[in-house]
Write a protein that holds these residues in place. Structure first.
Motif, mmCIF file in Angstrom:
data_model
loop_
_atom_site.group_PDB
_atom_site.id
_atom_site.type_symbol
_atom_site.label_atom_id
_atom_site.label_comp_id
_atom_site.label_asym_id
_atom_site.label_seq_id
_atom_site.Cartn_x
_atom_site.Cartn_y
_atom_site.Cartn_z
ATOM 1 N N LYS A 105 7.844 44.261 1.087
ATOM 2 C CA LYS A 105 6.864 43.445 0.524
ATOM 3 C C LYS A 105 7.193 42.055 0.760
ATOM 4 C CE LYS A 105 6.247 46.399 -3.703
ATOM 5 N NZ LYS A 105 6.526 46.839 -5.000
ATOM 6 N N ASP A 107 7.954 38.480 3.215
ATOM 7 C CA ASP A 107 7.532 37.756 4.474
ATOM 8 C C ASP A 107 8.507 37.075 5.089
ATOM 9 O OD1 ASP A 107 6.367 36.623 6.265
ATOM 10 O OD2 ASP A 107 4.963 35.543 5.193
ATOM 11 N N GLY A 133 5.851 46.124 10.384
ATOM 12 C CA GLY A 133 5.502 44.960 9.526
ATOM 13 C C GLY A 133 6.075 43.403 10.359
ATOM 14 N N TRP A 134 7.236 43.516 10.735
ATOM 15 C CA TRP A 134 7.863 42.593 11.276
ATOM 16 C C TRP A 134 7.170 42.230 12.721
ATOM 17 C CZ3 TRP A 134 13.329 44.581 10.005
ATOM 18 C CH2 TRP A 134 13.663 44.182 8.683
ATOM 19 N N ARG A 136 3.942 42.649 13.444
ATOM 20 C CA ARG A 136 2.811 42.086 12.863
ATOM 21 C C ARG A 136 3.070 40.579 12.810
ATOM 22 N NH1 ARG A 136 1.889 45.066 8.217
ATOM 23 N NH2 ARG A 136 1.053 46.902 9.885
ATOM 24 N N GLY A 137 4.070 40.222 12.221
ATOM 25 C CA GLY A 137 4.468 38.540 12.230
ATOM 26 C C GLY A 137 5.626 38.217 13.225
#
Length: 281
Positions: A105, A107, A133-134, A136-137
């Protein structure tokens, strides 16, 4: 350098009742030499802000603090480990920040300033979703050095037309240059897992596809590899007008997902996005 008055890692584990919990996917690194090697493989950390996820008793954390990193941010879900890490934070004022929380959860860009790197022995049970997730960013990251089960690491680095090549391979290699850095036997961990582990290095590519194209790539690879034994014209039916998408990308619909290069998946994802199909499945 490591502060001499700190208890050993095994003493820290005993003092805080830090028995590794299967529910948290925990396998601790207690050998300082192994931890130092992983920190070195992460590259020159001078002036970098480093995020470590799942530090446990802090073996890798100590190694990272022994580098010229500007700051280490340790994100830990296990309250027992948070208490253990407080001793380490007190010994390194201003250089170690311990945050209790769920990495799924969090960032990284909101947790620490640039330039940022992530260096972690990832909990096995959430390693793949954390990585996606990482990725993605990834534009906000300078690089990552992450420990996985060796099977997962091999999937990340796999070449097309091999058994290990799949969705994770495409997503990772599309966003980063991926390099297998180190393999470790089960005995390097406490408790020993049943499988070997491996550290993979990630260096983000300069071009950032942006969230819409990344979502299109996620949807495209999910469809393609969801039925990998099917020809693409069948596997991509869930995206609608599979033949039209394949024609737009210049790909033969009789091929199967594992034969496509990362560049060909990029063309296919761009065709999905151009048709307005970026929403995640």
């Amino acid at each position: 350098m490591t502060t001499p008055d700190l208890p050993s890692l095994r003493e820290t584990v005993a003092r805080h009742g830090l028995d590794a919990r299967k529910s948290l996917g925990q396998h601790f690194l207690l050998d300082p030499a192994v931890c130092a090697r992983i920190a070195a493989l992460a590259g020159d950390l001078s002036g970098r802000h480093v995020l470590e996820v799942g530090p446990g008793p802090g073996g890798l954390t100590r190694a990272l603090l022994a580098t010229p990193a500007a700051e280490v941010v340790a994100l830990e879900l296990d309250r027992r480990a948070v208490a253990a890490l407080a001793e380490l934070a007190a010994a390194h004022p201003g250089r170690l920040r311990v945050i209790e929380g769920d990495a799924l959860k969090a960032d990284p860009a909101a947790l620490l300033p640039a330039p940022r790197r992530i260096v972690a022995n990832l909990p096995y049970n959430v390693a793949s979703p954390l990585l996606v997730g990482w990725l993605r960013g990834a534009a906000a990251l300078e690089g990552m050095a992450l420990m996985f089960q060796q099977e997962v690491a091999e999937r990340i680095c796999a070449a097309p037309d091999t058994e290990a090549y799949g969705r994770l391979s495409v997503l990772a290699q599309w966003r980063c240059r991926c390099t297998m850095l180190l393999r470790l036997p089960p005995g390097a961990f406490s408790p020993p897992p049943k499988v070997w582990s491996a550290v993979v290095g990630f260096t983000p590519h300069a071009e950032d596809p942006g969230p819409a194209l990344f979502a299109a790539m996620e949807r495209t690879t999910a469809a393609a590899f969801g039925q990998r034994r099917k020809m693409l014209r069948g596997a991509l039916k869930s995206l609608g007008d599979a033949e039209g998408l394949l024609a737009a990308a210049g790909i033969d619909g009789a091929r199967r997902a594992e034969t496509l290069s990362v560049a060909e998946f990029d063309a296919l994802a761009r065709a999905v996005l151009a048709r307005g199909g970026s929403a995640r499945a």
